[in-house]
Scaffold this motif. Sequence first.
Motif, short mmCIF file in Angstrom:
data_model
loop_
_atom_site.label_atom_id
_atom_site.label_comp_id
_atom_site.label_asym_id
_atom_site.label_seq_id
_atom_site.Cartn_x
_atom_site.Cartn_y
_atom_site.Cartn_z
N ALA A 161 0.81 -1.22 0.00
CA ALA A 161 0.00 0.00 0.00
C ALA A 161 0.85 1.27 0.00
CB ALA A 161 -0.95 -0.01 1.19
N ASP A 162 1.92 1.28 0.78
CA ASP A 162 2.75 2.48 0.87
C ASP A 162 3.71 2.63 -0.31
OD1 ASP A 162 1.55 3.14 3.27
OD2 ASP A 162 3.10 2.17 4.49
N ASP A 163 3.78 1.61 -1.15
CA ASP A 163 4.70 1.65 -2.29
C ASP A 163 4.03 2.21 -3.55
OD1 ASP A 163 6.94 0.42 -0.96
OD2 ASP A 163 5.81 -1.46 -1.05
N PHE A 164 2.73 2.51 -3.46
CA PHE A 164 2.00 3.00 -4.62
C PHE A 164 1.21 4.26 -4.30
CE2 PHE A 164 2.92 -1.26 -5.95
CZ PHE A 164 2.95 -1.21 -7.34
N THR A 165 1.06 5.10 -5.30
CA THR A 165 0.17 6.26 -5.24
C THR A 165 -1.04 5.93 -6.12
OG1 THR A 165 2.00 7.80 -4.94
CG2 THR A 165 -0.09 8.70 -5.75
N PHE A 166 -2.23 6.14 -5.58
CA PHE A 166 -3.46 5.79 -6.29
C PHE A 166 -4.09 7.04 -6.88
CE2 PHE A 166 -2.57 2.61 -3.15
CZ PHE A 166 -2.82 1.42 -3.79
N GLN A 167 -4.46 6.97 -8.14
CA GLN A 167 -5.00 8.12 -8.86
C GLN A 167 -6.39 7.80 -9.40
OE1 GLN A 167 -2.01 8.57 -11.89
NE2 GLN A 167 -0.70 9.83 -10.59
N PRO A 168 -7.31 8.76 -9.44
CA PRO A 168 -7.17 10.06 -8.78
C PRO A 168 -7.32 9.93 -7.27
CG PRO A 168 -9.34 9.85 -9.71
CD PRO A 168 -8.59 8.62 -10.13
#
Length: 379
Positions: A323-330
């Motif tokens: 979870a902390d290794d990815f940025t979710f968009q938008p």
Amino acid sequence: MAEDSSARGTGFSDSSTHVDVKEYYGRKLKTTSDLQSNACMTPPQPSPAFIREALKKVHPEVVARYYGCGLLVPESLEGCSILDLGSGSGRDCYMLSQLVGQKGHVTGIDMTEAQLDVARKYLDYHMTEFGFQKPNVSFVQGYIEALTEAGLQKNSFDVIISNCVINLSPDKRRVLSEAYAVLKDGGELYFSDIYSSGRLPEQIRNHKVLWGECLGGALWWKDLLQMAEATGFSFPRLVTATPVTVGNKELLDILGDFRFVSATYRLFKLPRGQSKACRVMYNGGIPGSETVLHFDCCYTFKANEPVEVDQELASILKHSRFADDFTFQPPGGSCEPRSVPAEANAADPFELALKSGEQGLVSATGGGCCSTRPADCCK
């Protein structure tokens, strides 16, 4: 983790298959040179430097008594609690103990006393070699079909690995069910095993040598998909696949037209509910995958490049250790649901093995036939 490192199941007893496997791995096999196929041997694939260095620190006797079919190193392990099903002589446990670090822990469970004797013999040796103040590895004698009976607590592991062992069990559904029980929410079963091109007949399944060589107990790969769903896991995501060869003519005559592959899958314990397709961006920095993360044979993530993922993968990345290794968009979770059946991700391991052999795209820690979007093997 284990309540008692010497615990063993009391309500689960040996079947004739368990007795045969113990005999084969505890007495008949002395080193890897005694094997009659390459099913239980690591394919010659390149490993990242940090894994090669970790393996160099494992005692030679432990390595010599290792019979796994793949090098199992899932990503992002620092501080994790890991369970190794069928840990044997402990090679993978001691390698992984260096990756989880002093704050993590690795538990190995095996039913074969001779293998556990080798693993436990070198516990102090490895802790000294790694520079750890206290052991972060323990070994439990028990059955992979009865993890909780062996003293392993429910909801206690971040990652479970299994290296060419589940095929040796006569009750594979129960193995998956027990693994699901002891995993934490968001936890992962990351395992390498042998799969067949069809359901095997009784003549092959009852052959003691073929079973010991990890072929007689091989699942038809499509049965794994149904079994995972029935036990509550996410849909199996294929990571790598390598052909299995058999050099013994007598065994080849018995096997007939059946083909086998060594394949690695990852299954996750996810929360219930509808998932949403999403665009995600890998932040980079995971050891060994600093700029490129090969997640499975359908998705490879390059750092700082957004990628559209299917519903289930979005849920995996959000609810697991990634979870902390990815940025979710938008931001804000406003991604729209998208109807993509799980079967769309059911890559054929035999096709992947063929493509990987042609293109040289399989890596020891992940990857396969893919770029940054779903590849042909997943359609």
